[in-house]
Design a protein around this motif. Structure first.
Motif, PDB file in Angstrom:
ATOM      1  N   ILE A  19      43.727 -10.895  38.973  1.00  0.00           N
ATOM      2  CA  ILE A  19      42.481 -11.413  39.540  1.00  0.00           C
ATOM      3  C   ILE A  19      42.783 -12.369  40.694  1.00  0.00           C
ATOM      4  CG2 ILE A  19      40.493 -12.896  39.073  1.00  0.00           C
ATOM      5  CD1 ILE A  19      40.334 -11.681  36.297  1.00  0.00           C
ATOM      6  N   GLY A  20      43.815 -13.200  40.538  1.00  0.00           N
ATOM      7  CA  GLY A  20      44.184 -14.115  41.607  1.00  0.00           C
ATOM      8  C   GLY A  20      44.602 -13.382  42.871  1.00  0.00           C
ATOM      9  N   CYS A  21      45.411 -12.333  42.713  1.00  0.00           N
ATOM     10  CA  CYS A  21      45.823 -11.535  43.870  1.00  0.00           C
ATOM     11  C   CYS A  21      44.620 -10.862  44.518  1.00  0.00           C
ATOM     12  CB  CYS A  21      46.839 -10.474  43.436  1.00  0.00           C
ATOM     13  SG  CYS A  21      48.444 -11.131  42.950  1.00  0.00           S
ATOM     14  N   ALA A  22      43.764 -10.293  43.696  1.00  0.00           N
ATOM     15  CA  ALA A  22      42.596  -9.590  44.220  1.00  0.00           C
ATOM     16  C   ALA A  22      41.662 -10.540  44.961  1.00  0.00           C
ATOM     17  CB  ALA A  22      41.855  -8.896  43.079  1.00  0.00           C
ATOM     18  N   ALA A  23      41.510 -11.752  44.417  1.00  0.00           N
ATOM     19  CA  ALA A  23      40.630 -12.727  45.060  1.00  0.00           C
ATOM     20  C   ALA A  23      41.177 -13.141  46.425  1.00  0.00           C
ATOM     21  CB  ALA A  23      40.475 -13.955  44.166  1.00  0.00           C
ATOM     22  N   ALA A  79      40.205 -10.169  48.608  1.00  0.00           N
ATOM     23  CA  ALA A  79      38.777  -9.919  48.812  1.00  0.00           C
ATOM     24  C   ALA A  79      38.080 -11.046  49.561  1.00  0.00           C
ATOM     25  CB  ALA A  79      38.101  -9.704  47.455  1.00  0.00           C
ATOM     26  N   ILE A  80      38.377 -12.285  49.202  1.00  0.00           N
ATOM     27  CA  ILE A  80      37.650 -13.416  49.805  1.00  0.00           C
ATOM     28  C   ILE A  80      37.877 -13.502  51.316  1.00  0.00           C
ATOM     29  CG2 ILE A  80      37.454 -15.926  49.848  1.00  0.00           C
ATOM     30  CD1 ILE A  80      37.921 -15.885  46.808  1.00  0.00           C
ATOM     31  N   PRO A  81      39.142 -13.467  51.811  1.00  0.00           N
ATOM     32  CA  PRO A  81      39.313 -13.488  53.270  1.00  0.00           C
ATOM     33  C   PRO A  81      38.644 -12.308  53.967  1.00  0.00           C
ATOM     34  CG  PRO A  81      41.384 -13.991  52.171  1.00  0.00           C
ATOM     35  CD  PRO A  81      40.438 -13.534  51.114  1.00  0.00           C
ATOM     36  N   CYS A  82      38.668 -11.130  53.315  1.00  0.00           N
ATOM     37  CA  CYS A  82      37.995  -9.972  53.915  1.00  0.00           C
ATOM     38  C   CYS A  82      36.497 -10.213  54.027  1.00  0.00           C
ATOM     39  CB  CYS A  82      38.273  -8.720  53.077  1.00  0.00           C
ATOM     40  SG  CYS A  82      39.957  -8.085  53.208  1.00  0.00           S
ATOM     41  N   ALA A  83      35.899 -10.779  52.978  1.00  0.00           N
ATOM     42  CA  ALA A  83      34.465 -11.051  52.998  1.00  0.00           C
ATOM     43  C   ALA A  83      34.114 -12.110  54.038  1.00  0.00           C
ATOM     44  CB  ALA A  83      34.002 -11.494  51.612  1.00  0.00           C
ATOM     45  N   VAL A  84      34.918 -13.157  54.091  1.00  0.00           N
ATOM     46  CA  VAL A  84      34.651 -14.248  55.033  1.00  0.00           C
ATOM     47  C   VAL A  84      34.795 -13.776  56.475  1.00  0.00           C
ATOM     48  CG1 VAL A  84      35.489 -16.489  55.842  1.00  0.00           C
ATOM     49  CG2 VAL A  84      35.293 -16.043  53.382  1.00  0.00           C
ATOM     50  N   SER A  85      35.710 -12.845  56.705  1.00  0.00           N
ATOM     51  CA  SER A  85      35.976 -12.401  58.082  1.00  0.00           C
ATOM     52  C   SER A  85      34.890 -11.499  58.645  1.00  0.00           C
ATOM     53  CB  SER A  85      37.309 -11.651  58.137  1.00  0.00           C
ATOM     54  OG  SER A  85      37.224 -10.399  57.455  1.00  0.00           O
ATOM     55  N   LEU A  86      34.119 -10.843  57.797  1.00  0.00           N
ATOM     56  CA  LEU A  86      33.159  -9.843  58.266  1.00  0.00           C
ATOM     57  C   LEU A  86      32.187 -10.367  59.327  1.00  0.00           C
ATOM     58  CD1 LEU A  86      32.392  -7.871  54.969  1.00  0.00           C
ATOM     59  CD2 LEU A  86      33.561  -7.022  57.011  1.00  0.00           C
ATOM     60  N   LEU A 122      36.397  -4.128  48.957  1.00  0.00           N
ATOM     61  CA  LEU A 122      36.027  -3.279  47.823  1.00  0.00           C
ATOM     62  C   LEU A 122      37.170  -3.156  46.819  1.00  0.00           C
ATOM     63  CD1 LEU A 122      34.071  -0.437  49.677  1.00  0.00           C
ATOM     64  CD2 LEU A 122      33.140  -2.370  48.381  1.00  0.00           C
ATOM     65  N   GLY A 123      38.399  -2.972  47.339  1.00  0.00           N
ATOM     66  CA  GLY A 123      39.539  -2.878  46.435  1.00  0.00           C
ATOM     67  C   GLY A 123      39.762  -4.161  45.672  1.00  0.00           C
ATOM     68  N   GLY A 124      39.612  -5.299  46.359  1.00  0.00           N
ATOM     69  CA  GLY A 124      39.765  -6.578  45.683  1.00  0.00           C
ATOM     70  C   GLY A 124      38.697  -6.795  44.628  1.00  0.00           C
ATOM     71  N   LEU A 125      37.446  -6.433  44.945  1.00  0.00           N
ATOM     72  CA  LEU A 125      36.360  -6.590  43.962  1.00  0.00           C
ATOM     73  C   LEU A 125      36.579  -5.697  42.746  1.00  0.00           C
ATOM     74  CD1 LEU A 125      33.247  -6.789  46.331  1.00  0.00           C
ATOM     75  CD2 LEU A 125      34.332  -8.654  45.055  1.00  0.00           C
ATOM     76  N   PHE A 126      37.024  -4.468  42.974  1.00  0.00           N
ATOM     77  CA  PHE A 126      37.304  -3.564  41.850  1.00  0.00           C
ATOM     78  C   PHE A 126      38.379  -4.161  40.948  1.00  0.00           C
ATOM     79  CE2 PHE A 126      39.651  -0.305  39.671  1.00  0.00           C
ATOM     80  CZ  PHE A 126      38.689   0.600  39.229  1.00  0.00           C
ATOM     81  N   ALA A 127      39.462  -4.638  41.569  1.00  0.00           N
ATOM     82  CA  ALA A 127      40.552  -5.197  40.768  1.00  0.00           C
ATOM     83  C   ALA A 127      40.097  -6.425  39.992  1.00  0.00           C
ATOM     84  CB  ALA A 127      41.732  -5.542  41.670  1.00  0.00           C
ATOM     85  N   VAL A 147      45.654  -0.297  36.103  1.00  0.00           N
ATOM     86  CA  VAL A 147      44.810   0.427  37.051  1.00  0.00           C
ATOM     87  C   VAL A 147      44.416  -0.500  38.199  1.00  0.00           C
ATOM     88  CG1 VAL A 147      42.615   1.609  37.375  1.00  0.00           C
ATOM     89  CG2 VAL A 147      43.949   2.009  35.303  1.00  0.00           C
ATOM     90  N   SER A 148      44.079  -1.728  37.882  1.00  0.00           N
ATOM     91  CA  SER A 148      43.686  -2.696  38.911  1.00  0.00           C
ATOM     92  C   SER A 148      44.843  -2.978  39.862  1.00  0.00           C
ATOM     93  CB  SER A 148      43.207  -3.991  38.248  1.00  0.00           C
ATOM     94  OG  SER A 148      42.028  -3.766  37.508  1.00  0.00           O
ATOM     95  N   ILE A 149      46.055  -3.070  39.328  1.00  0.00           N
ATOM     96  CA  ILE A 149      47.228  -3.286  40.184  1.00  0.00           C
ATOM     97  C   ILE A 149      47.395  -2.113  41.137  1.00  0.00           C
ATOM     98  CG2 ILE A 149      49.755  -3.363  40.164  1.00  0.00           C
ATOM     99  CD1 ILE A 149      49.554  -5.067  37.621  1.00  0.00           C
ATOM    100  N   ALA A 150      47.241  -0.896  40.624  1.00  0.00           N
ATOM    101  CA  ALA A 150      47.394   0.290  41.472  1.00  0.00           C
ATOM    102  C   ALA A 150      46.314   0.359  42.535  1.00  0.00           C
ATOM    103  CB  ALA A 150      47.378   1.549  40.609  1.00  0.00           C
ATOM    104  N   VAL A 151      45.074   0.059  42.170  1.00  0.00           N
ATOM    105  CA  VAL A 151      43.975   0.090  43.136  1.00  0.00           C
ATOM    106  C   VAL A 151      44.183  -0.979  44.207  1.00  0.00           C
ATOM    107  CG1 VAL A 151      41.501  -0.360  43.422  1.00  0.00           C
ATOM    108  CG2 VAL A 151      42.306   1.095  41.548  1.00  0.00           C
ATOM    109  N   LEU A 152      44.618  -2.151  43.786  1.00  0.00           N
ATOM    110  CA  LEU A 152      44.880  -3.221  44.729  1.00  0.00           C
ATOM    111  C   LEU A 152      45.959  -2.806  45.732  1.00  0.00           C
ATOM    112  CD1 LEU A 152      44.044  -6.144  45.348  1.00  0.00           C
ATOM    113  CD2 LEU A 152      45.874  -6.908  43.823  1.00  0.00           C
ATOM    114  N   ALA A 153      47.016  -2.174  45.223  1.00  0.00           N
ATOM    115  CA  ALA A 153      48.096  -1.713  46.099  1.00  0.00           C
ATOM    116  C   ALA A 153      47.605  -0.641  47.058  1.00  0.00           C
ATOM    117  CB  ALA A 153      49.255  -1.184  45.261  1.00  0.00           C
ATOM    118  N   LEU A 154      46.872   0.326  46.547  1.00  0.00           N
ATOM    119  CA  LEU A 154      46.415   1.442  47.375  1.00  0.00           C
ATOM    120  C   LEU A 154      45.463   0.980  48.467  1.00  0.00           C
ATOM    121  CD1 LEU A 154      46.405   4.511  47.842  1.00  0.00           C
ATOM    122  CD2 LEU A 154      44.485   4.661  46.233  1.00  0.00           C
TER     123      LEU A 154
END
Length: 575
Positions: free
Chosen positions: A357-361, A364-371, A406-411, A421-428
């Motif tokens: 969750i920490g990695c995903a956040a 995801a957070i910088p991606c959301a803030v940058s939009l 989206l990948g960060g939110l899913f993870a 699964v979350s680790i794989a989605v985050l990587a992909l």
């Protein structure tokens, strides 16, 4: 694939093959998706092209000039690729791409054999999706080749020293380790053996594992090392007596101890590079390095060897080594990423879902803030010419940010129930987002390379046309035009080679202007690529120049002032 908490999917062959094929498809497609961008990509492609053309596999040259800054392994590999598959972008990047894949495969195999199967999978996912490794795996530069060979060195050592390695395995993997060091030396010089050697000494001191020296096969290993490295160094020295001093003193001792190459940086230069480069795994970087201090609690040191401590020493020493060097470039720390990936994989293996969750956040957070701010990026353009090039990058940045979000939110949403699964989605998703960012840079890269002028220049240039570069050196255009060019008043990195063969260039612009006028008078066509300020000076002096192309980086001119293109008196009156 699993459907519930606590169940594992890393043994699923079907899912593994799907991810593997998808990853390879994108990886290899990206090798040829962009033009070769200066400086490194154009330089090393051109060196290999000239090697193929000259059939001289000993004396490496750039623009026809002796170029001894680096050993020839990558030039050899690129030249072989050109011989087999022809000239092109993906061919020029194939060796780099294969070295990146080699590193990913090696950490996967090493993680599985030294630790466990899940750690092997995690290590491959971490390294393959790390922005820096995945990015430089698609850039024709020497540092990925070096990193690939040093990963061979590191993984060979880890596999040879593991507690369940038999006598033959210990010997064979150590010989692979020694071969990796030799190839690293042929990739980029003495650091290929100096860095691993220093790591081994430091590891011995901090772990008190003196017994490892009995398992290094020093005799056989040194014989193999010198068998691989010696032939080229001997041959190039016999053909070029000036090589030894330049290569070993100027390119090694002076590069490290001084600022002679004008690549200095503060002591913290590599910290932001590491932090950005390890994304999307930044959330566990510090924890993984901290937990690398000890192996005993993991049961990995039954024969005294401590693999995680070895990985930590490798990463820390190489990072510090380049941080105190007088010469710094971002890619210098690339060889630490496989070690860091294995340490992160070891940590993720034992960590709770909160680590994911920490990695995903942190993705995801910088991606959301940058939009909201992405649309303003073109405002950073230096001039009106480059602004539309940056604007063309904006949709790709949006796409990358959305995918990362989206990948960060899913993870984050499913990490508790489906950690793997979350680790794989985050990587992909991080891998795909990174590749989109690189792909979106194409128009800016094409402008830097000057390839838009290639079709026109191919029509203008005849076999006897002389080409000049005045006050600049175009790193990519020689490769695309399949021609070397005469440098004028700009030696740059070819200063040493021109000192050995001064007849290959024109030191002063005034001498160039005399030659330009003489060729025009004799009806001999010349074409010059001129630095814009120098062009204005020559224009004021009345040098006859027909402009073929112009932008903020260069002015391309010919000396054949065609009558049809000159204003006639009638046309002047009309205007």
């Amino acid at each position: 694939m699993t459907t519930g908490h606590g169940r594992e999917w890393h043994q699923s062959r079907k899912l593994g093959w799907i991810l593997f094929i998808l990853f390879l498809t994108v990886w290899f497609y990206m090798l040829g998706a962009r033009v070769l961008v200066p400086t490194d990509e154009g330089r090393y492609a051109e060196m290999a092209r000239e090697m193929v053309f000259s059939h001289d596999w000993v004396t490496t040259r750039l623009n026809g000039i002796k170029y001894f800054e680096k050993p020839p392994l990558q030039t050899w590999m690129n030249a072989i690729t050109f011989e087999l598959f022809g000239l092109g972008e993906w061919q020029a990047r194939l060796w780099t791409g294969l070295c990146g894949l080699l590193g990913i495969g090696l950490v996967a195999h090493t993680g599985r054999r030294v630790f466990n199967r899940r750690i092997g999978l995690y290590a491959a996912l971490v390294l393959g999706s790390s922005f820096f490794w995945a990015g430089l795996g698609h850039i024709n530069t020497l540092d990925m080749g070096l990193a690939g060979m040093m990963t061979l060195t590191l993984c060979g050592l880890l596999l040879s020293q593991r507690s369940d390695a038999g006598t033959a395995e210990n010997r064979n993997w150590m010989l692979i380790c020694w071969a990796g060091m030799a190839l690293a030396v042929l990739s980029k010089g003495l650091i290929g053996i100096v860095l691993p050697g220093a790591v081994l000494v430091l590891y011995t001191l901090v772990s008190s594992d003196w017994a490892i020296w009995k398992r290094l096969h020093l005799g056989k290993g040194l014989c193999l090392f010198f068998l691989i490295t010696t032939p080229w160094f001997v041959l190039v020295s016999l053909k070029n007596p000036e090589f030894l001093h330049f290569f070993f003193i100027h390119e090694h001792l002076q590069r490290f101890t001084s600022k002679i190459h004008h690549r200095a940086g503060p002591w913290y230069y590599f910290f932001p590079i590491l932090l950005l480069g390890i994304i999307p795994w930044l959330g566990v970087l510090v924890q993984s390095l901290w937990h690398g201090r000890r192996d005993q609690d993991q049961g990995y040191s039954r024969n005294g060897f401590q693999p995680r401590k070895m990985l930590l020493v490798w990463a820390a020493f190489i990072f510090i080594f380049f941080s105190i060097s007088g010469s710094k470039l971002p890619s210098y720390i690339l060889p630490i990423f496989p070690a860091v990936a294995l340490l992160i994989a070891c940590y993720l293996d034992k960590a709770s879902y909160r680590a994911v969750i920490g990695c995903a956040a942190l993705l995801a957070i910088p991606c959301a803030v940058s939009l909201p701010f992405i649309a303003r990026i073109p405002e950073m353009a230096k001039d009106g010419f480059s602004q539309p090039l940056i604007e063309a990058h904006v949709p790709w940045i949006y796409a990358a940010a959305i995918i990362g979000l989206l990948g960060g939110l899913f993870a984050m949403r499913f990490a508790r129930r489906y950690k793997e699964v979350s680790i794989a989605v985050l990587a992909l998703t991080a891998f795909l987002a990174g590749q989109l960012l690189i792909l979106g840079h194409e128009k800016q890269g094409a402008y830097s390379a000057g390839v838009a002028y290639v079709p026109m220049l191919q029509q203008e240039i005849k076999p006897d046309t002389a080409l000049f570069m005045v006050g600049l050196y175009e790193q990519s255009l020689p490769f695309y035009l399949r021609r070397t060019m005469t440098l004028v008043e700009h030696a740059d990195e070819m200063e040493f080679g021109l000192g050995q063969e001064p007849q290959l260039w024109i030191p002063k612009v005034d001498a160039f202007a005399v030659l330009w006028r003489a060729d025009q008078a004799a009806g001999k066509k010349d074409i010059a690529f001129i630095e814009p300020d120098i062009y204005l000076r020559l224009q004021k002096k009345g040098l006859p120049m027909r402009v073929l192309g112009q932008d903020p980086r260069r002015v391309i001119v010919a000396n054949d002032m065609l009558p049809a293109l000159l204003p006639t008196p009638e046309k002047q009156e009309t205007h």
